[in-house]
Design a protein around this motif. Structure first.
Motif, mmCIF file in Angstrom:
data_model
loop_
_atom_site.group_PDB
_atom_site.id
_atom_site.type_symbol
_atom_site.label_atom_id
_atom_site.label_comp_id
_atom_site.label_asym_id
_atom_site.label_seq_id
_atom_site.Cartn_x
_atom_site.Cartn_y
_atom_site.Cartn_z
ATOM 1 N N TYR A 116 0.833 -1.206 0.000
ATOM 2 C CA TYR A 116 0.000 0.000 0.000
ATOM 3 C C TYR A 116 0.868 1.258 0.000
ATOM 4 O O TYR A 116 0.564 2.233 -0.701
ATOM 5 N N ALA A 117 1.940 1.250 0.769
ATOM 6 C CA ALA A 117 2.841 2.408 0.803
ATOM 7 C C ALA A 117 3.480 2.621 -0.564
ATOM 8 O O ALA A 117 3.627 3.766 -1.019
ATOM 9 N N GLU A 118 3.847 1.545 -1.210
ATOM 10 C CA GLU A 118 4.431 1.643 -2.553
ATOM 11 C C GLU A 118 3.420 2.215 -3.540
ATOM 12 O O GLU A 118 3.750 3.075 -4.361
ATOM 13 N N ALA A 119 2.179 1.726 -3.450
ATOM 14 C CA ALA A 119 1.126 2.234 -4.335
ATOM 15 C C ALA A 119 0.899 3.719 -4.090
ATOM 16 O O ALA A 119 0.754 4.500 -5.038
ATOM 17 N N LYS A 120 0.874 4.118 -2.819
ATOM 18 C CA LYS A 120 0.700 5.527 -2.479
ATOM 19 C C LYS A 120 1.858 6.351 -3.031
ATOM 20 O O LYS A 120 1.657 7.445 -3.563
ATOM 21 N N GLY A 121 3.063 5.820 -2.943
ATOM 22 C CA GLY A 121 4.241 6.515 -3.446
ATOM 23 C C GLY A 121 4.220 6.735 -4.944
ATOM 24 O O GLY A 121 4.861 7.644 -5.449
ATOM 25 N N THR A 122 3.486 5.894 -5.659
ATOM 26 C CA THR A 122 3.381 6.074 -7.106
ATOM 27 C C THR A 122 2.144 6.868 -7.503
ATOM 28 O O THR A 122 1.849 7.009 -8.681
ATOM 29 N N GLY A 123 1.393 7.377 -6.486
ATOM 30 C CA GLY A 123 0.290 8.281 -6.772
ATOM 31 C C GLY A 123 -1.105 7.697 -6.661
ATOM 32 O O GLY A 123 -2.080 8.383 -6.960
ATOM 33 N N PHE A 124 -1.225 6.446 -6.255
ATOM 34 C CA PHE A 124 -2.560 5.861 -6.117
ATOM 35 C C PHE A 124 -3.170 6.247 -4.779
ATOM 36 O O PHE A 124 -2.481 6.393 -3.782
#
Length: 87
Positions: free
Chosen positions: A37-45
C-alpha cells in the motif's frame, strides 16, 4: 499424557505453539501488505480507494449490486444524491 487437572499438557502446548507461529506469519504478511500500500501511495494511487477496490473484488456481483441499491435507497432517504444519480 494427562495432568492432574485432566488437561493434556503436551497437546495443549502443541496447539499454543502452532497458534503462535501462525500469528507471527500473519504479522509478517500484514507488514508486507502495508508495504505494498505504501508503494502504491508513493506512485500516486489513492490508498483509501485501493482498499475499497480490494474489498469490492472479494464480493460476488450480486452482493455489490445489493449494497449499491441499499446505499442508493439510504442516500435518497437522507435527501442526498445516490451513485446512480451522479451521471
Amino acid at each position: 499424557m494427562s495432568d492432574p487437572g485432566g488437561v493434556a499438557g503436551d497437546q495443549l502446548r502443541a496447539f499454543v505453539e502452532r497458534i503462535e507461529r501462525l500469528e507471527e506469519e500473519k504479522k509478517v504478511i500484514s507488514d508486507d501488505i502495508k508495504d505494498v500500500y505504501a508503494e502504491a501511495k508513493g506512485t500516486g494511487f489513492d490508498v483509501k480507494i485501493l482498499r475499497k477496490v480490494i474489498s469490492l473484488r472479494k464480493k460476488q456481483p450480486h452482493e455489490r449490486e445489493e449494497e449499491d441499491a441499499i446505499l442508493d435507497l439510504y442516500m435518497h432517504a437522507l435527501g442526498m444524491n445516490g451513485p446512480a444519480n451522479d451521471a
